[in-house]
Motif scaffolding. Structure first.
Motif, PDB file in Angstrom:
ATOM      1  N   ALA A   1      12.296   5.739 -15.313  1.00  0.00           N
ATOM      2  CA  ALA A   1      12.568   7.256 -16.228  1.00  0.00           C
ATOM      3  C   ALA A   1      12.421   6.871 -17.977  1.00  0.00           C
ATOM      4  CB  ALA A   1      14.575   7.089 -16.558  1.00  0.00           C
ATOM      5  N   HIS A   2      12.487   8.345 -18.360  1.00  0.00           N
ATOM      6  CA  HIS A   2      12.252   8.016 -19.539  1.00  0.00           C
ATOM      7  C   HIS A   2      12.432   9.078 -20.780  1.00  0.00           C
ATOM      8  CE1 HIS A   2       7.942   6.796 -17.977  1.00  0.00           C
ATOM      9  NE2 HIS A   2       8.144   7.433 -17.470  1.00  0.00           N
ATOM     10  N   ALA A   3      12.634  10.265 -20.793  1.00  0.00           N
ATOM     11  CA  ALA A   3      13.189  11.284 -21.972  1.00  0.00           C
ATOM     12  C   ALA A   3      14.493  12.100 -21.684  1.00  0.00           C
ATOM     13  CB  ALA A   3      11.864  11.200 -23.189  1.00  0.00           C
ATOM     14  N   LYS A   4      13.744  13.290 -21.669  1.00  0.00           N
ATOM     15  CA  LYS A   4      14.692  13.956 -21.335  1.00  0.00           C
ATOM     16  C   LYS A   4      14.933  14.647 -20.127  1.00  0.00           C
ATOM     17  CE  LYS A   4      13.856  19.102 -20.642  1.00  0.00           C
ATOM     18  NZ  LYS A   4      13.732  20.705 -20.512  1.00  0.00           N
ATOM     19  N   ASP A   5      14.544  14.073 -18.983  1.00  0.00           N
ATOM     20  CA  ASP A   5      14.352  13.660 -17.371  1.00  0.00           C
ATOM     21  C   ASP A   5      15.910  13.011 -17.726  1.00  0.00           C
ATOM     22  OD1 ASP A   5      12.613  11.563 -18.607  1.00  0.00           O
ATOM     23  OD2 ASP A   5      13.196  10.433 -16.687  1.00  0.00           O
ATOM     24  N   ILE A   6      16.581  12.240 -18.765  1.00  0.00           N
ATOM     25  CA  ILE A   6      17.789  11.208 -18.447  1.00  0.00           C
ATOM     26  C   ILE A   6      18.819  11.658 -19.254  1.00  0.00           C
ATOM     27  CG2 ILE A   6      18.692   9.492 -19.221  1.00  0.00           C
ATOM     28  CD1 ILE A   6      16.200   7.649 -19.933  1.00  0.00           C
ATOM     29  N   TYR A   7      18.861  12.716 -20.165  1.00  0.00           N
ATOM     30  CA  TYR A   7      19.613  12.727 -20.472  1.00  0.00           C
ATOM     31  C   TYR A   7      20.487  14.599 -21.141  1.00  0.00           C
ATOM     32  CZ  TYR A   7      18.757   8.170 -23.871  1.00  0.00           C
ATOM     33  OH  TYR A   7      18.753   8.236 -23.904  1.00  0.00           O
TER      34      TYR A   7
END
Length: 462
Positions: free
Chosen positions: A177-183
């Motif tokens: 998981a990295h960035a936008k995909d998490i939040y």
């Protein structure tokens, strides 16, 4: 003896190859050097005009799964009907969950990802059906590939496909998981994907804590920074060689990168009498808006917008830069960066950093040690941060040297990918294979290698 040589890891990606995702290319190259056999399942071919040279070194075969549903409706329907006929029970349960969630969310996203997973399983994966060759040995039929484990990059679409592919086949999965995909993802389904995964890796400690909070105490989440191949970033003498200081910023022209804030900050600096030139390198949806703002502020003589570049092309601009600036910010929907790879690349080349104190960036850049961090969305504060470095060039160079030391210590790609390799071995039930030697034949682990393996797994489990 178990090795990874006959076990294929199915790497599920949203798009491949992508110019902005060098960290994925670097990771796959290192996993292959560690002995892993990969097969890429990409949901889209971005068709970008430029491709990093390193993409050509990846040995993994690539299979593209259609990402647009209606143009491939009959192909999807045919594959799904065939899979239902072969595995009616498991297909019906998985389809029912996907349909229920799509109706609840009033979105076709989940059912679309389910259809893609079923298409991939039916058309491209070897399940239990094999046939004998002329030597009496069993082999896979057609062009199908037998997957030992699914490993997805990004926790939204690609992991959803891996989640359903795992459900339909019984093959376990993990994800990064990295960035936008998490939040910007709904918590309930993200929690479901975390708990069903064998492990989750993410690129910042900030992300790790968030994912552990979402997943609960049973979540197996660990942090591995993306890292760099430092051989690709050799040091050269970097005294301030520019009569007029050069400021560099690199990134996609999207809101979370904060380019309008940077442009306004540079305008403030010019109003204060500072001399500089700036290159903004990237491309994306905001390009027209950024050009318009530069023209409105009459900054055409100070700021030049350049298109997206390969890493090889970027190196020339890095080497001429005195300051690297990136005004990252958190969007209303939660979208944000983790640790932008371009910041780590700049640090590797001893360029002092000016950025913002959001997300995982403070894990990488420490104010007064390797750069300057300021509040987000504040052009005046960002201008002050740049001014500090312009006013004190010797101090700025000292920050750059400390930045390189930080990258060498914490962002070496090999050390970080070794931990992912160890986790993949554990997930595939392969504890006799050492993921650590980069070259030569894979052998049983020595006592020293076993110690390193256990150390990596202690970090993983912690």
């Amino acid at each position: 003896m178990n090795t990874t040589s006959n076990q294929v890891v199915g790497v599920v990606l949203k798009g491949y190859p992508r110019l902005s995702e060098t960290f994925i290319i670097n990771e796959m190259l290192l996993l292959e050097k560690l002995g892993f056999k990969l097969h890429i399942f990409a949901l889209r071919n971005p068709g970008e005009a430029k491709v990093h040279e390193s993409v050509r070194k990846v040995r993994a075969q690539v299979t593209y799964i259609p990402d647009y549903f209606w143009p491939f409706f009959w192909a999807f329907l045919k594959a799904n009907i065939k899979l239902w006929w072969r595995r009616p029970g498991v297909y019906t349960r998985a389809f029912g969950f996907a349909a229920w969630r799509s109706l609840r969310q009033w979105s076709s996203s989940t059912i679309k990802r389910f259809a893609q997973a079923a298409y991939m399983v039916q058309n491209h994966l070897a399940l239990h059906a094999t046939r004998a060759n002329g030597n009496g040995q069993k082999e896979q039929s057609g062009e199908r590939v037998r997957i030992a484990h699914f490993y997805a990059h990004f926790s939204h679409g690609p992991t959803t496909v891996a989640y359903f592919a795992s459900w339909l086949t019984g093959v376990k999965y993990s994800f990064s998981a990295h960035a936008k995909d998490i939040y910007v993802q709904e918590h309930d389904f993200l929690r479901e994907k975390i708990l069903k995964a064998q492990f989750v890796t993410t690129c910042t400690d900030f992300n790790k804590k968030y994912l552990q909070k979402v997943g609960g105490p049973q979540a197996l989440v660990f942090c591995t920074y993306h890292g760099l191949n430092l051989e690709s970033f050799p040091l050269q003498e970097h005294a301030s060689k520019n009569d007029c200081p050069r400021i560099l910023s690199v990134g996609r022209f999207v809101p979370k990168k904060g380019f309008p804030v940077l442009i306004r900050a540079l305008h403030l600096l010019r109003e204060r009498g500072y001399r500089f030139n700036c290159h903004l390198i990237g491309g994306g949806e905001m390009e027209i808006e950024l050009r318009s703002l530069i023209k409105k502020l009459k900054m055409e003589d100070r700021i030049e917008l350049l298109g997206a570049m390969s890493q090889e092309e970027l190196l020339a601009y890095y080497r001429r830069a005195d300051i690297f600036a990136l005004a990252c910010e958190v969007q209303r929907d939660g979208d944000r960066d983790g640790i932008p790879n371009v910041i780590v690349e700049a640090m590797a080349l001893r360029i002092p950093i000016v950025s913002t104190n959001i997300s995982g960036i403070p894990e990488c850049v420490e104010t007064g040690v390797s750069g300057v961090l300021v509040a987000e969305k504040d052009p005046s504060a960002f201008a002050n941060g740049i001014a500090l470095l312009l006013d004190r060039p010797e101090w700025a160079r000292a920050l750059g040297r400390a930045g390189r030391a930080k990258v060498e210590k914490d962002y070496d790609a090999l050390r970080n990918v070794q931990q992912i390799g160890a986790a993949l071995c554990r997930a595939m039930g392969n504890t006799e294979f050492s993921p650590f030697p980069l070259f030569g034949e894979q052998t049983r682990v020595s006592d020293q290698q076993a110690s390193r393996y256990e150390s990596a797994m202690t970090h993983f489990e912690g």
